[in-house]
Design a protein around this motif. Sequence first.
Motif, short mmCIF file in Angstrom:
data_model
loop_
_atom_site.label_atom_id
_atom_site.label_comp_id
_atom_site.label_asym_id
_atom_site.label_seq_id
_atom_site.Cartn_x
_atom_site.Cartn_y
_atom_site.Cartn_z
N GLY A 123 0.78 -1.22 0.00
CA GLY A 123 0.00 0.00 0.00
C GLY A 123 0.81 1.27 0.00
N SER A 124 2.13 1.18 -0.11
CA SER A 124 2.97 2.37 -0.14
C SER A 124 2.68 3.23 -1.35
CB SER A 124 4.45 1.97 -0.16
OG SER A 124 4.73 0.98 0.79
N ASP A 125 2.11 2.63 -2.38
CA ASP A 125 1.86 3.32 -3.65
C ASP A 125 0.39 3.70 -3.81
OD1 ASP A 125 1.03 0.69 -3.73
OD2 ASP A 125 1.54 0.40 -5.85
N THR A 126 -0.35 3.84 -2.71
CA THR A 126 -1.78 4.10 -2.78
C THR A 126 -2.07 5.48 -3.36
OG1 THR A 126 -2.23 2.66 -0.89
CG2 THR A 126 -3.89 4.32 -1.42
N ILE A 127 -3.00 5.52 -4.29
CA ILE A 127 -3.55 6.76 -4.82
C ILE A 127 -5.06 6.58 -4.93
CG2 ILE A 127 -1.47 7.36 -6.13
CD1 ILE A 127 -2.92 6.36 -8.68
N LEU A 128 -5.76 7.67 -5.18
CA LEU A 128 -7.18 7.60 -5.50
C LEU A 128 -7.33 7.81 -7.00
CD1 LEU A 128 -8.74 9.74 -2.60
CD2 LEU A 128 -8.34 7.27 -2.66
N LEU A 129 -8.00 6.90 -7.63
CA LEU A 129 -8.26 6.98 -9.07
C LEU A 129 -9.77 7.00 -9.28
CD1 LEU A 129 -7.12 6.93 -11.99
CD2 LEU A 129 -7.32 4.44 -11.90
N GLY A 130 -10.27 8.14 -9.69
CA GLY A 130 -11.72 8.27 -9.83
C GLY A 130 -12.44 8.07 -8.51
N GLY A 131 -11.77 8.43 -7.40
CA GLY A 131 -12.39 8.32 -6.09
C GLY A 131 -12.18 6.99 -5.39
N ALA A 132 -11.57 6.02 -6.08
CA ALA A 132 -11.34 4.70 -5.48
C ALA A 132 -9.86 4.53 -5.16
CB ALA A 132 -11.80 3.61 -6.44
N ALA A 133 -9.58 3.92 -4.01
CA ALA A 133 -8.19 3.66 -3.62
C ALA A 133 -7.65 2.50 -4.44
CB ALA A 133 -8.11 3.32 -2.14
N ALA B 188 -1.54 4.55 -19.52
CA ALA B 188 -2.70 4.75 -20.38
C ALA B 188 -4.01 4.72 -19.60
CB ALA B 188 -2.72 3.69 -21.48
N GLN B 189 -4.04 4.04 -18.47
CA GLN B 189 -5.25 3.96 -17.66
C GLN B 189 -5.59 5.27 -16.97
OE1 GLN B 189 -3.69 0.10 -15.78
NE2 GLN B 189 -5.90 -0.22 -15.66
N LEU B 190 -4.68 6.22 -16.99
CA LEU B 190 -4.94 7.52 -16.37
C LEU B 190 -5.64 8.48 -17.32
CD1 LEU B 190 -1.61 8.27 -14.44
CD2 LEU B 190 -3.59 6.93 -13.71
N GLU B 191 -5.69 8.18 -18.57
CA GLU B 191 -6.25 9.10 -19.58
C GLU B 191 -7.66 9.53 -19.17
OE1 GLU B 191 -6.70 11.59 -22.54
OE2 GLU B 191 -4.83 10.47 -22.25
N GLY B 192 -7.82 10.86 -18.99
CA GLY B 192 -9.12 11.43 -18.67
C GLY B 192 -9.58 11.22 -17.25
N ALA B 193 -8.75 10.59 -16.42
CA ALA B 193 -9.16 10.25 -15.05
C ALA B 193 -8.76 11.34 -14.07
CB ALA B 193 -8.53 8.92 -14.64
N GLU B 194 -9.32 11.22 -12.87
CA GLU B 194 -8.94 12.11 -11.77
C GLU B 194 -8.07 11.32 -10.81
OE1 GLU B 194 -10.89 14.98 -8.31
OE2 GLU B 194 -12.18 14.05 -9.83
N VAL B 195 -6.84 11.80 -10.59
CA VAL B 195 -5.86 11.12 -9.77
C VAL B 195 -5.55 11.99 -8.55
CG1 VAL B 195 -3.50 10.23 -9.65
CG2 VAL B 195 -4.86 9.94 -11.74
N VAL B 196 -5.55 11.38 -7.38
CA VAL B 196 -5.23 12.08 -6.14
C VAL B 196 -4.11 11.31 -5.44
CG1 VAL B 196 -6.07 12.91 -3.92
CG2 VAL B 196 -7.60 12.92 -5.91
N THR B 197 -3.03 12.00 -5.11
CA THR B 197 -1.91 11.41 -4.38
C THR B 197 -1.89 11.99 -2.96
OG1 THR B 197 -0.19 13.07 -4.81
CG2 THR B 197 -0.65 11.46 -6.56
N PRO B 198 -1.10 11.40 -2.05
CA PRO B 198 -1.02 11.95 -0.69
C PRO B 198 -0.58 13.41 -0.64
CG PRO B 198 -0.15 9.72 -0.71
CD PRO B 198 -0.39 10.09 -2.14
N GLU B 199 0.15 13.87 -1.66
CA GLU B 199 0.58 15.26 -1.68
C GLU B 199 -0.58 16.24 -1.73
OE1 GLU B 199 4.27 13.09 -3.09
OE2 GLU B 199 2.11 12.91 -3.42
N SER B 200 -1.77 15.75 -2.14
CA SER B 200 -2.94 16.62 -2.20
C SER B 200 -3.32 17.17 -0.83
CB SER B 200 -4.13 15.85 -2.78
OG SER B 200 -4.51 14.78 -1.91
N LEU B 201 -2.88 16.51 0.23
CA LEU B 201 -3.22 16.93 1.59
C LEU B 201 -2.30 18.04 2.09
CD1 LEU B 201 -3.66 13.40 3.23
CD2 LEU B 201 -5.39 14.76 2.03
#
Length: 964
Positions: A45-55, A64-77
């Motif tokens: 889980g060291s690489d956990t991000i939120l992709l489209g709201g899901a962990a 390629a799976q990121l195309e058009g998606a919303e990505v959230v990393t821990p730095e967002s905090l």
Amino acid sequence: MMISFILNGRPCQVQANVGENVQALLKRLGYRAVRNSDDGAGFAGSDTILLGGAAVNASLLIAAQLEGAEVVTPESLNSYGELTAVQSAMVDCGVVQSGYNDPALALLITDLLTRIAKPTKAQVIDTLSGIFLRESAYQQVFEAVELARQRLMHSDLQSSPQLNVPDFSGDNRFVGKAVAKPDAVKSIQAEPSFVEDFVEEGSCVLRMLRSPHASAYITSIDTSAAEAVEGVVMIIDHRNCPDVYYTPGGQTAPEPSPLDRRMFAQKMRHYGDRVAAVVAESIEAAEAAMKLIVVEYEVLKPVLSIKEAMADDAPIIHQSLISYSAGAPDNLAEMNKFADPRDGKVHFNFPFGGEPHKNIAARGHGDIGDIEKGFAEADVILERTYQSRQVQQLPPEQHLCYTYMDGDRLVCRAATQVPWHLRRKISKVLGIKQNKIHVKKERVGGGFGSKQDILVEEVCAFATYKTGRAVHFRHNREEEFIATSTRHVAEITVKMGAKKDGSITAFDVNFRFNTGPYGNHCLTVPCNAPAISLPLYPCDNVKFAVTTYYSNIVPTGAYQGYGGPKGNFAIQMIVAEMAYELGIDHLKMVEKTRVHEGQKLELLGKVGEGKAPTSVPTAHSCALGKILARGKQMIDWDSVKTDPKKPNIKIGRGVATMMQKSGIPDIDQANATAKLASDGTLIIHSGGADLGTGLDTVVQKLAAEVMQTELTDVHVVSGDTDHCLFDKGAYASSGTCFSGNAARLAAEDLRRQVLNVASGLMKQPVDNLDLEFPGKVICIDGSEKFLSLEQIAEYAECGTGPGQLHGKGSFITSEFAFPYGANFVEVGVDTDTGEVELRKFYALLDCGTPINPDQALGQIYGASMRAIGHTLFECIKYDEKGRVLNANFRDYGAPMIGDLPTDMRAELIPSDDPVGPYGAKSVSEVGVNAAAPAIASAIHDATGVWIRDWHMTPEKVLKALGKL
């Protein structure tokens, strides 16, 4: 290809390679919090991000799976200069230790509280089921979630944390109170801290080709095709590496371990042993080159067990040329007639019983009293054999190193517990002076003893020194299992005599250890087994023998507890079995025969870590009486044990005591300096190496306490061989007692200088002056005269002053400080399946005066959970050829948040120790020493069967019950 997505709320376009891993992509973009701890296995889980709201795990995605998606990393905090409610709650509740996985943890908790305003414990467990916290064992996370929830509802709680942490400060201002770690904010916000955060673009990578055989000679090796690969800078193997033998163990010189390792050898001694290193300008070039190295082997029969190593016809692991610095045996020349040049050399700094040509790495022994008389006085004599298995430390951060040249000096940025020992070993292997080597200990993402050993740094340093190129060497997770240190394997036979009333009359113990292919710690770990188990039950007649054997299992070394878990398992179990034979309540037997405060520990005068103590140690402080009484009350020891709903579930309770040391008297040393800056603030240079355990906080608090100044006015610099003084390193539970005492002495030296200068300025005798909070010198006779530390510092640095004031502290001792504790356990054993459910697990510890009580509790929870994992889940498995079968997180079986005991509690029971600073003793290691015997005795209490071979699997339980 160009990828477009929303990253932390902002549009992002990035050129990505086809099939590029998302974790690598985000790392390339500078998002440090998205770490790789498990090679894309999706476990840690060291690489956990939120992709489209899901962990999700970034390592399991391609760009390629990121195309058009919303990505959230821990730095967002992160917001400069402030923490979110979740981040601050994690800091204030003592969750942050090494900090490696904590940014991901903060992201998951934030997401949980965004979705569910008041989550249940089950919902917290579900949310965090995909993150691996080896240090803290999750327990304080539940408190952090609740505190964060309250802070989100009531912002006024931000500066008033509601902590369930006791206060042990007494008359102290800082010592004994819960405060935030000074480096916690940096960790939780993933600011540059770890070695990987400092690797510059364009640095070379190092990859290691490893042996597919547990025992073999290299008969030929051809690297020509590999060297021709574009981007390959250098290939190192046994033909061109330094011809220097050393021990990987980071111990004070002269090391009590055989110098039996060469950087690369012709003989392979374990599955995963080093064959060749490829230094290249890219990972791709290195991996392509490794495939082109052609190696031919003469495969040998492996030796995997103690029994096999002891056999008369056993293959010899080190048929080497043997030498001694001192104390060589008279028959050395005869022994060396049988040496095989392909096996290289083994050197002993002094004699400690090693006979490599008999697969014996080390021996030790000791006795007190009259063992025969003791057994003659016994009414009952028991003899039992107990076994332990090989387990891995599993630090979230793998072993890694980054080296580069600074002019003619080698700089080594390392995740090490022993920066000074590391510098010394690099100096020896490379043949250069120590002043040409600068070791920077960066933040350590979990060590637990494994980073006491030098396992990557010397190869990385050699590659840089020979090529002039910056080099980064990082293990993958498989290498962590097959090429780093693990816990020694033990078989311990105990013969014990006792009278009908439970009085112990004699112990005769034979400790046999499996050290694996190399002998780092082969004397000190096994000798610690009797040293921190037998003194828990002082007896007039004791005899023990220790023998450590070489084999072809993957390497062993230092692991938290350092021999204690194995020795204590055997001694606690035989006491439990004796109580049962005598018809005495187990807890009453423990209380009757335990060590007491002020007691001389005669046996410890006969066993040491390289040399015996100069005098018989004393248990200067011991709160075991209070611990046992409190544990009995907590677990309701005498109450009825039934499960009326499930007749196949049998309930049992168990107890085991434990002890440890607080450093190694007469061997180890720590140093520190305390410097007064021009404005009256303090800078402490400590040689200590904080592993996330809170040592820098200890140093900060001790200095502030002595100098009566604000905590924020004390800055700690630690673990840097250029800027700090020598310290033996973070091992042997020495941090608080040794490094802490050195910092205290440095602050006291500075305090004396401050008062002397103030005496002249104030025209007052020193005896009439004192330091008062916040940082001012006052007259104790009631006069209103005073000077601030700032005024004194300014005068000291002026043209007529004495110069900048700085104190020095050096700590050595011949006295021992022993922490004590006990585990109380209640289990439910399913007699149909053999499954053991931990219903209650209570860890009670006497660490003297807890300097950082919140962090001490975190250490206890983490140590307890690691010990539970070793007891019930974890074990390295081999096939008949010595190849590891479960060298990954998923197959290995480390416990996660869902494996917590139903009711898990830790409590600190204080005592006042004269050796440690302000009465403190160690806490980090002792907590691993009692879980196995406590659980095993609880299983017996439930079912009537004894499990003497741990880990304790359902299959072993069913077999003991006669159902398999």
